[in-house]
Scaffold this active site. Structure first.
Site, PDB file in Angstrom:
ATOM      1  CG  ASP A   1      -2.058   0.916   1.109  1.00 33.84           C
ATOM      2  OD1 ASP A   1      -3.260   0.505   0.923  1.00 33.84           O
ATOM      3  OD2 ASP A   1      -1.599   2.324   0.952  1.00 33.84           O
ATOM      4  CB  ILE A   2       0.751   4.311  -2.263  1.00 30.13           C
ATOM      5  CG1 ILE A   2       1.843   5.075  -2.589  1.00 30.13           C
ATOM      6  CG2 ILE A   2      -0.485   4.925  -1.958  1.00 30.13           C
ATOM      7  CD1 ILE A   2       1.572   5.789  -4.055  1.00 30.13           C
TER       8      ILE A   2
ATOM      9  CG  ASN B   1     -12.386  -0.593   3.607  1.00 32.18           C
ATOM     10  OD1 ASN B   1     -12.921  -0.771   4.657  1.00 32.18           O
ATOM     11  ND2 ASN B   1     -11.206   0.152   3.314  1.00 32.18           N
TER      12      ASN B   1
ATOM     13  CB  VAL C   1      -8.938   2.115  -5.195  1.00 30.28           C
ATOM     14  CG1 VAL C   1      -8.760   1.356  -6.545  1.00 30.28           C
ATOM     15  CG2 VAL C   1      -7.909   3.075  -4.720  1.00 30.28           C
TER      16      VAL C   1
ATOM     17  CG  HIS D   1      -8.528  -2.894  -2.782  1.00 30.84           C
ATOM     18  ND1 HIS D   1      -9.491  -2.307  -3.261  1.00 30.84           N
ATOM     19  CD2 HIS D   1      -8.363  -2.175  -1.387  1.00 30.84           C
ATOM     20  CE1 HIS D   1      -9.686  -1.218  -2.759  1.00 30.84           C
ATOM     21  NE2 HIS D   1      -9.049  -1.196  -1.620  1.00 30.84           N
TER      22      HIS D   1
ATOM     23  CG  HIS E   1      -6.905  -2.766   2.927  1.00 35.64           C
ATOM     24  ND1 HIS E   1      -6.094  -1.682   2.921  1.00 35.64           N
ATOM     25  CD2 HIS E   1      -8.184  -2.558   2.356  1.00 35.64           C
ATOM     26  CE1 HIS E   1      -6.862  -0.876   2.316  1.00 35.64           C
ATOM     27  NE2 HIS E   1      -8.049  -1.336   1.724  1.00 35.64           N
TER      28      HIS E   1
HETATM   29  P1  5GP Z   1      -9.816   1.381   0.143  1.00 28.99           P
HETATM   30  O1  5GP Z   1      -9.752   2.721   0.840  1.00 28.99           O
HETATM   31  O2  5GP Z   1     -10.415   1.579  -1.272  1.00 28.99           O
HETATM   32  O3  5GP Z   1     -10.068   0.246   1.028  1.00 28.99           O
HETATM   33  O4  5GP Z   1      -8.288   1.201  -0.035  1.00 28.99           O
HETATM   34  C1  5GP Z   1      -7.402   1.784  -0.866  1.00 28.99           C
HETATM   35  C2  5GP Z   1      -6.040   1.560  -0.751  1.00 28.99           C
HETATM   36  O5  5GP Z   1      -5.267   1.843  -2.169  1.00 28.99           O
HETATM   37  C3  5GP Z   1      -5.651   2.877   0.124  1.00 28.99           C
HETATM   38  O6  5GP Z   1      -5.014   2.156   1.364  1.00 28.99           O
HETATM   39  C4  5GP Z   1      -4.527   3.409  -0.587  1.00 28.99           C
HETATM   40  O7  5GP Z   1      -3.398   3.930   0.147  1.00 28.99           O
HETATM   41  C5  5GP Z   1      -3.937   2.562  -1.573  1.00 28.99           C
HETATM   42  N1  5GP Z   1      -3.497   3.157  -2.708  1.00 28.99           N
HETATM   43  C6  5GP Z   1      -4.152   4.164  -3.532  1.00 28.99           C
HETATM   44  N2  5GP Z   1      -3.810   4.566  -4.587  1.00 28.99           N
HETATM   45  C7  5GP Z   1      -2.743   3.702  -4.645  1.00 28.99           C
HETATM   46  C8  5GP Z   1      -1.438   3.445  -5.718  1.00 28.99           C
HETATM   47  O8  5GP Z   1      -1.287   4.377  -6.593  1.00 28.99           O
HETATM   48  N3  5GP Z   1      -0.736   2.566  -5.433  1.00 28.99           N
HETATM   49  C9  5GP Z   1      -0.496   1.750  -4.265  1.00 28.99           C
HETATM   50  N4  5GP Z   1       0.496   1.056  -3.892  1.00 28.99           N
HETATM   51  N5  5GP Z   1      -1.665   1.913  -3.461  1.00 28.99           N
HETATM   52  C10 5GP Z   1      -2.415   2.852  -3.552  1.00 28.99           C
END
Ligand code: 5GP
Length: 113
Positions: free
Chosen positions: A29-30, A86, A95, A99, A101
């Site tokens: 995760d970024i 999520n 996103v 996915h 986590h």
């Molecule tokens: P969500 O909030 O949709 O459950 O999680 C999305 C996750 O994707 C977040 O933890 C966010 O930090 C990660 N994320 C968003 N954009 C990128 C990216 O371009 N690269 C990586 N490695 N992680 C990302």
């Protein structure tokens, strides 16, 4: 349909890849919230869990088993970790490409929000 994760899968955007096979990719995760924070992403584009079907059952299971394998490789299996998906805006999904986590490497507080 497209997503930032599809761009990562196609190598159009860089990411630290922890695991990859024909069905899934796992990336760091970024914006990690713990020492281990890895996203397990299906290569098939499915926006949210609400869009998954019976045909995706094996793929969804594969995501969990991939997380289990990576957790063992990272040495956090015994102490434990958290798997989170999520769903939608109220679930905190940002996103829209499903996915899982994998979060661990420290004692996690119980959080509902
Ligand atoms: P969500 O909030 O949709 O459950 O999680 C999305 C996750 O994707 C977040 O933890 C966010 O930090 C990660 N994320 C968003 N954009 C990128 C990216 O371009 N690269 C990586 N490695 N992680 C990302």
């Amino acid at each position: 349909m497209d997503s930032i994760f599809m761009k990562i899968i196609r190598r159009e955007i860089p990411a630290t890849i922890e695991y990859e096979d024909d069905e899934v990719i796992a990336i760091k995760d970024i914006n990690p919230v713990a020492p281990v924070h890895i996203l397990i992403i299906p290569k098939k584009f499915i926006p949210t869990v609400n869009d998954a079907s019976e045909a995706d059952a094996a793929l969804l299971g594969k995501m969990i088993l991939t997380a289990k394998k990576i957790a063992a490789e990272k040495g956090i299996a015994e102490d434990g970790y958290r798997l989170v998906m999520n769903v939608g805006k109220d679930g905190g999904q940002t996103v829209f490409h499903i996915h899982l986590h994998l979060i661990g490497g420290k004692k996690l507080a119980f959080e509902t929000a």
